[in-house]
Design an enzyme around this catalytic site. Structure first.
Site, PDB file in Angstrom:
ATOM      1  N   LYS A 140      -8.302   3.146   7.269  1.00  0.00           N
ATOM      2  CA  LYS A 140      -6.964   2.430   6.931  1.00  0.00           C
ATOM      3  C   LYS A 140      -7.563   1.203   7.069  1.00  0.00           C
ATOM      4  O   LYS A 140      -7.315  -0.210   5.961  1.00  0.00           O
ATOM      5  CB  LYS A 140      -6.930   2.168   8.485  1.00  0.00           C
ATOM      6  CG  LYS A 140      -5.604   3.027   8.600  1.00  0.00           C
ATOM      7  CD  LYS A 140      -4.595   2.960   7.139  1.00  0.00           C
ATOM      8  CE  LYS A 140      -3.644   4.645   7.781  1.00  0.00           C
ATOM      9  NZ  LYS A 140      -2.801   4.430   8.655  1.00  0.00           N
ATOM     10  N   CYS A 150      14.782  14.046 -18.705  1.00  0.00           N
ATOM     11  CA  CYS A 150      15.422  13.348 -17.940  1.00  0.00           C
ATOM     12  C   CYS A 150      16.217  12.590 -18.351  1.00  0.00           C
ATOM     13  O   CYS A 150      15.863  12.439 -19.564  1.00  0.00           O
ATOM     14  CB  CYS A 150      14.428  12.783 -16.764  1.00  0.00           C
ATOM     15  SG  CYS A 150      13.216  11.942 -17.310  1.00  0.00           S
ATOM     16  N   GLN A 166      -1.857   4.237  14.629  1.00  0.00           N
ATOM     17  CA  GLN A 166      -0.513   3.470  14.930  1.00  0.00           C
ATOM     18  C   GLN A 166      -0.490   3.177  16.466  1.00  0.00           C
ATOM     19  O   GLN A 166       0.635   2.914  15.999  1.00  0.00           O
ATOM     20  CB  GLN A 166       0.098   3.709  13.803  1.00  0.00           C
ATOM     21  CG  GLN A 166       0.157   3.775  12.286  1.00  0.00           C
ATOM     22  CD  GLN A 166       1.039   4.655  11.655  1.00  0.00           C
ATOM     23  OE1 GLN A 166       2.473   4.871  12.255  1.00  0.00           O
ATOM     24  NE2 GLN A 166       0.621   4.671  10.314  1.00  0.00           N
ATOM     25  N   LEU A 177       1.215  -1.390  -0.355  1.00  0.00           N
ATOM     26  CA  LEU A 177       0.068  -0.047   0.201  1.00  0.00           C
ATOM     27  C   LEU A 177       0.956   0.692  -0.142  1.00  0.00           C
ATOM     28  O   LEU A 177       1.656   1.144   0.898  1.00  0.00           O
ATOM     29  CB  LEU A 177      -1.027   0.190   1.558  1.00  0.00           C
ATOM     30  CG  LEU A 177      -2.092  -0.919   1.486  1.00  0.00           C
ATOM     31  CD1 LEU A 177      -1.911  -2.001   1.069  1.00  0.00           C
ATOM     32  CD2 LEU A 177      -3.586  -0.715   2.526  1.00  0.00           C
ATOM     33  N   ILE A 178       1.073   1.984  -0.950  1.00  0.00           N
ATOM     34  CA  ILE A 178       2.285   2.652  -1.007  1.00  0.00           C
ATOM     35  C   ILE A 178       0.678   4.580  -1.685  1.00  0.00           C
ATOM     36  O   ILE A 178       0.348   4.764  -1.859  1.00  0.00           O
ATOM     37  CB  ILE A 178       2.664   2.852  -2.512  1.00  0.00           C
ATOM     38  CG1 ILE A 178       3.942   4.093  -2.376  1.00  0.00           C
ATOM     39  CG2 ILE A 178       1.950   2.779  -3.627  1.00  0.00           C
ATOM     40  CD1 ILE A 178       5.053   3.640  -3.512  1.00  0.00           C
ATOM     41  N   GLY A 214       3.511   0.892   5.899  1.00  0.00           N
ATOM     42  CA  GLY A 214       4.585   1.828   6.038  1.00  0.00           C
ATOM     43  C   GLY A 214       4.201   2.045   7.606  1.00  0.00           C
ATOM     44  O   GLY A 214       4.588   3.027   7.938  1.00  0.00           O
TER      45      GLY A 214
END
Length: 485
Positions: free
Chosen positions: A267, A458, A298, A185-186, A289
């Site tokens: 969440k 780039c 958390q 999960l980003i 994370g």
């Protein structure tokens, strides 16, 4: 020129069948990565190492090989060596003297030898002979066995002598795809980037699940992070990037859920959606994370409540890491600058979050949701091959032109990181080049002359396309993508 790839020690400790499987996979991974740099790359597996040969007519590829090898999971270190044969111990000494004589001047040194095969001498005898000769016939400051200024490393493999020119630290861990896949999960922040990297390093193909709470601009930023992690550390295998439109969930939370329960419930909803996506992909574990006590959701109590939203395994590699340690690691792996430029959306929806959620209250609040809410957002999720991120951006950049030459009055903007720009500066005769790192472009572009056209540059063209789309959405149309022929 050759590279000797040394396996991560944990691989060598495995049983023979497992070690063989891991080594074969690492050989394949190295070949897959290097052949994107050079189609003529030659990779050969041996029992305890892997040999990589750089074509003799391509000395300019040595640095590129070294850079890529340093980022492939499963490698302890890489030795850049000069290969030859030898006839005697004195011959070994003479070859070593020719290579190191000038470099040893004024330095203390020691000689270290690793040997395999049958010989009339052992490693210590070679160290003493070569070290004594170098001490006597060079301008070295003397032999120092502990903490020398320089270590002369030699490897002897049967009749082959490898003079070590450079030692390159590897990434460690296990070869990619030797472990089972995970879904990370980003969010684009410090934590999710580092936790994703940890599983890449440990040998899991890491797919990315993004819950879009902040619109296209947020998604563009997160795609940059995911693409960077994949391209630098996991390019040997293809993975998926899944974008889930989570606006409907957030809207119902804001309208229906008690303020103090919002963070935990958000969440839990994310875990439910991610679990369903993972099940469709045949993945058995989620990665987050989260770190204990870092934010209100958390705490151990809240994490327990969150975990009970799904039967799927939830892995938290950062659970006891300090925030500064996480930031330091993000700097090392190259995601720090991305994270700095991406706002945190999850923390803004609850003003008085609970730190000790009660399961009964949470379940009662969740009864207020529409029954098919999670089904709808999962069904609407966009799944793309991470290699197609650049292509997907191309379809969205309808008003931005890609050019391979610079016209009069146009300015090239090098958006690479300062480290990349310093390693290979972009120099164009008679053309103005501005260096603005991608993470500063959004704030500094407004200060540029609006009468001029700017060409974003780039190395691979992916970051420049993503930034062009971002600027276009901000209302700037004097921007193009520069891809020199």
């Amino acid at each position: 020129m050759k590279f000797i790839v040394k396996l991560f020690p944990e691989i060598m400790m495995k049983s023979k069948p497992v070690r063989m499987r891991f080594t074969k996979m690492l050989e394949t991974n190295i070949r897959n990565v290097l052949r994107k740099v050079d189609e003529e790359a030659r990779v050969q597996r041996q029992w305890d190492k892997i040999m990589v040969r750089v074509p003799e007519d391509k000395p300019e590829m040595i640095e590129r090989y070294a850079e890529r090898l340093a980022c492939i999971p499963g490698i302890a270190h890489v030795l850049q060596v000069r290969e030859s044969t030898f006839e005697s111990v004195d011959d070994i000494y003479q070859q070593t003297l020719a290579l190191y004589k000038e470099e040893l001047a004024g330095k203390t040194f020691c000689v270290r030898v690793k040997r395999s095969g049958k010989h009339e001498f052992n490693s210590i005898e070679v160290e003493r002979y070569v070290g004594g000769g170098l001490n006597q016939f060079t301008e070295a400051a003397g032999v120092r066995l502990k903490n020398p200024d320089m270590t002369v490393n030699l490897e002897i493999d049967n009749e082959h002598l490898y003079l070590v020119e450079k030692r390159i630290d590897g990434l460690g861990g296990f070869p990619m795809a030797t472990q089972e896949d995970v879904l990370s999960l980003i969010s684009g922040g410090f934590d999710s980037g580092v936790s994703s990297f940890q599983f890449i390093k440990r040998g899991s193909r890491t797919h990315y699940c993004f819950f879009n709470l902040g619109g296209d601009q947020h998604e563009i930023g997160v795609k940059q992070v995911a693409y960077h992690l994949w391209q630098k550390y996991g390019e040997s295998h293809k993975v998926k990037f899944i974008s889930v439109p989570f606006d409907p969930v957030v809207q119902e939370i804001l309208e229906k859920i008690d303020n103090g329960q919002m963070g935990v419930i958000l969440k839990r909803m994310m875990m439910r959606a991610a679990s369903r996506i993972a099940e469709k992909m045949g993945i058995q574990a989620l990665v987050t994370g989260e770190a204990m006590g870092q934010v209100s959701s958390q705490t151990l109590t809240n994490l327990n409540v969150i975990d009970r939203s799904t039967d799927m395994l939830i892995l938290r590699p950062l659970i006891v890491m300090d925030k500064q340690d996480i930031i330091n690691m993000s700097r090392e792996i190259g995601t720090e600058d991305f994270a700095k430029s991406i706002p945190e959306y999850c923390g803004v929806i609850s003003q008085k979050p609970t730190v000790k959620a009660v399961m009964g209250k949470i379940l009662a609040e969740e009864e207020k949701f529409s029954e098919d809410l999670i089904d709808r957002v999962v069904e609407a999720a966009e799944v793309i091959d991470i290699r197609d991120i650049a292509v997907s951006m191309d379809t969205k950049i309808t008003e931005t032109e890609t050019v391979d030459a610079v016209s009069g009055g146009e300015v090239v903007v090098d958006i690479r990181s300062p480290e990349e720009e310093e390693q290979s500066p972009l120099s164009l005769n008679g053309i103005e080049v501005k260096c603005i790192p991608f993470f500063k472009l959004a704030t500094q572009f407004a200060d540029l002359d609006k009468e001029k056209t700017y060409l974003l540059y780039c190395d691979r063209g992916v970051m420049s396309k993503l930034q062009a789309l971002y600027l276009q959405e901000q209302g700037y149309h004097n921007v193009k993508v520069y891809r020199p022929a």
